[in-house]
Write an enzyme that holds these catalytic residues in place. Structure first.
Site, PDB file in Angstrom:
ATOM      1  N   TYR A  15      28.960  50.242 -77.173  1.00  0.00           N
ATOM      2  CA  TYR A  15      28.132  49.378 -76.318  1.00  0.00           C
ATOM      3  C   TYR A  15      26.553  49.474 -76.435  1.00  0.00           C
ATOM      4  O   TYR A  15      26.109  48.188 -76.577  1.00  0.00           O
ATOM      5  CB  TYR A  15      27.861  50.088 -74.734  1.00  0.00           C
ATOM      6  CG  TYR A  15      29.536  49.965 -74.308  1.00  0.00           C
ATOM      7  CD1 TYR A  15      30.336  49.069 -74.440  1.00  0.00           C
ATOM      8  CD2 TYR A  15      29.777  51.104 -73.299  1.00  0.00           C
ATOM      9  CE1 TYR A  15      31.669  49.110 -73.798  1.00  0.00           C
ATOM     10  CE2 TYR A  15      31.066  51.169 -72.732  1.00  0.00           C
ATOM     11  CZ  TYR A  15      31.833  50.121 -72.800  1.00  0.00           C
ATOM     12  OH  TYR A  15      33.222  50.293 -72.434  1.00  0.00           O
ATOM     13  N   GLU A  27      15.835  38.424 -79.672  1.00  0.00           N
ATOM     14  CA  GLU A  27      14.520  38.845 -79.298  1.00  0.00           C
ATOM     15  C   GLU A  27      13.463  38.966 -80.476  1.00  0.00           C
ATOM     16  O   GLU A  27      13.530  39.985 -81.295  1.00  0.00           O
ATOM     17  CB  GLU A  27      14.387  40.218 -78.434  1.00  0.00           C
ATOM     18  CG  GLU A  27      15.353  40.543 -77.483  1.00  0.00           C
ATOM     19  CD  GLU A  27      14.500  39.633 -76.007  1.00  0.00           C
ATOM     20  OE1 GLU A  27      13.344  39.420 -76.130  1.00  0.00           O
ATOM     21  OE2 GLU A  27      15.256  39.077 -75.143  1.00  0.00           O
ATOM     22  N   GLU A  68       9.965  48.176 -75.639  1.00  0.00           N
ATOM     23  CA  GLU A  68      10.424  46.939 -75.899  1.00  0.00           C
ATOM     24  C   GLU A  68      11.718  46.481 -75.353  1.00  0.00           C
ATOM     25  O   GLU A  68      12.190  45.539 -74.876  1.00  0.00           O
ATOM     26  CB  GLU A  68      10.377  46.511 -77.192  1.00  0.00           C
ATOM     27  CG  GLU A  68      10.531  45.062 -77.625  1.00  0.00           C
ATOM     28  CD  GLU A  68       9.643  44.087 -76.886  1.00  0.00           C
ATOM     29  OE1 GLU A  68       9.982  42.995 -76.072  1.00  0.00           O
ATOM     30  OE2 GLU A  68       8.403  44.197 -76.985  1.00  0.00           O
ATOM     31  N   GLU A  75      13.825  41.640 -68.541  1.00  0.00           N
ATOM     32  CA  GLU A  75      13.955  40.236 -68.513  1.00  0.00           C
ATOM     33  C   GLU A  75      15.397  39.479 -68.406  1.00  0.00           C
ATOM     34  O   GLU A  75      15.641  38.487 -67.665  1.00  0.00           O
ATOM     35  CB  GLU A  75      13.295  39.728 -69.761  1.00  0.00           C
ATOM     36  CG  GLU A  75      11.810  39.889 -69.839  1.00  0.00           C
ATOM     37  CD  GLU A  75      11.195  39.474 -71.402  1.00  0.00           C
ATOM     38  OE1 GLU A  75      11.819  39.114 -72.304  1.00  0.00           O
ATOM     39  OE2 GLU A  75       9.863  39.626 -71.462  1.00  0.00           O
ATOM     40  N   LYS A  93       8.606  40.577 -65.007  1.00  0.00           N
ATOM     41  CA  LYS A  93       8.473  40.276 -66.313  1.00  0.00           C
ATOM     42  C   LYS A  93       7.155  40.638 -66.991  1.00  0.00           C
ATOM     43  O   LYS A  93       6.991  41.234 -68.067  1.00  0.00           O
ATOM     44  CB  LYS A  93       8.766  38.875 -66.625  1.00  0.00           C
ATOM     45  CG  LYS A  93      10.402  38.643 -66.445  1.00  0.00           C
ATOM     46  CD  LYS A  93      10.566  37.033 -66.971  1.00  0.00           C
ATOM     47  CE  LYS A  93      11.986  36.758 -67.008  1.00  0.00           C
ATOM     48  NZ  LYS A  93      12.179  35.342 -67.898  1.00  0.00           N
ATOM     49  N   ASP A  94       6.279  40.231 -66.119  1.00  0.00           N
ATOM     50  CA  ASP A  94       4.687  40.739 -66.558  1.00  0.00           C
ATOM     51  C   ASP A  94       4.590  42.026 -66.474  1.00  0.00           C
ATOM     52  O   ASP A  94       3.981  42.789 -67.477  1.00  0.00           O
ATOM     53  CB  ASP A  94       3.726  39.887 -65.543  1.00  0.00           C
ATOM     54  CG  ASP A  94       3.719  38.554 -65.772  1.00  0.00           C
ATOM     55  OD1 ASP A  94       4.372  37.916 -66.597  1.00  0.00           O
ATOM     56  OD2 ASP A  94       2.779  37.962 -64.886  1.00  0.00           O
ATOM     57  N   SER A  97       6.027  43.535 -69.673  1.00  0.00           N
ATOM     58  CA  SER A  97       5.435  43.276 -70.834  1.00  0.00           C
ATOM     59  C   SER A  97       4.129  44.059 -70.959  1.00  0.00           C
ATOM     60  O   SER A  97       3.519  44.482 -72.119  1.00  0.00           O
ATOM     61  CB  SER A  97       4.690  41.731 -70.645  1.00  0.00           C
ATOM     62  OG  SER A  97       5.783  40.937 -70.856  1.00  0.00           O
TER      63      SER A  97
END
Length: 116
Positions: A15, A27, A68, A75, A93-94, A97
Site C-alpha cells: 500500500y 504530484e 508534502e 488535497e 488545502k491552504d 501548503s
C-alpha cells in the site's frame, strides 16, 4: 463499522509503495522536492560538520518530503469530498501548503545554523 484490514507487513508495504507510485506520477511538487533531496543529501555528505548536525539536516530534509506527502493526501481527500469551490476546502488545502512552507523554512534555517 470497521473497514480496516488486519495489519500485514507485506500488504502494508505494498500500500505504501502504491501511494509513493501515485504521488510520483501525479504530484510535481513532490517530484521537485525529491529531486532537490538528491543534491541536499550530497551536500550533507560533503560539508564539514559534526554527525549530529548532518543528522539534523537529513531529518529536516526528510520532514519536508513527509509533510508534502501529508499535504497531497489532504488535497486528495478534499477533492474527493467536493468538486466545486468551497471556502473550507480551499482553507484545508491552504493550511496543508502552509505546513509544507514551514517545513521548508525549518530546513533552510537548519542549513543556515549549521553553516554558520
Amino acid at each position: 463499522m470497521n473497514n480496516k484490514p488486519k495489519y500485514h507487513l507485506f500488504k502494508n508495504t505494498k500500500y505504501a509503495l502504491s501511494g509513493l507510485k501515485h504521488v510520483l506520477k501525479t504530484e510535481s511538487s513532490f517530484r521537485l522536492e525529491l529531486f532537490c533531496a538528491i543534491f541536499i543529501i550530497a551536500g550533507i555528505i560533503i560539508i564539514d560538520a559534526s554527525l549530529t548536525n548532518k543528522l539534523i539536516l537529513l531529518v529536516s530534509g526528510i520532514l519536508v518530503l513527509i509533510i508534502e506527502l501529508v499535504n497531497s493526501a489532504i488535497e486528495n481527500v478534499v477533492d474527493l469530498v467536493t468538486k466545486e469551490y468551497a471556502p473550507l476546502a480551499k482553507t484545508a488545502k491552504d493550511i496543508g501548503s502552509t505546513a509544507v512552507m514551514f517545513s521548508i523554512i525549518l530546513h533552510v534555517v537548519c542549513w543556515v545554523l549549521v553553516l554558520i
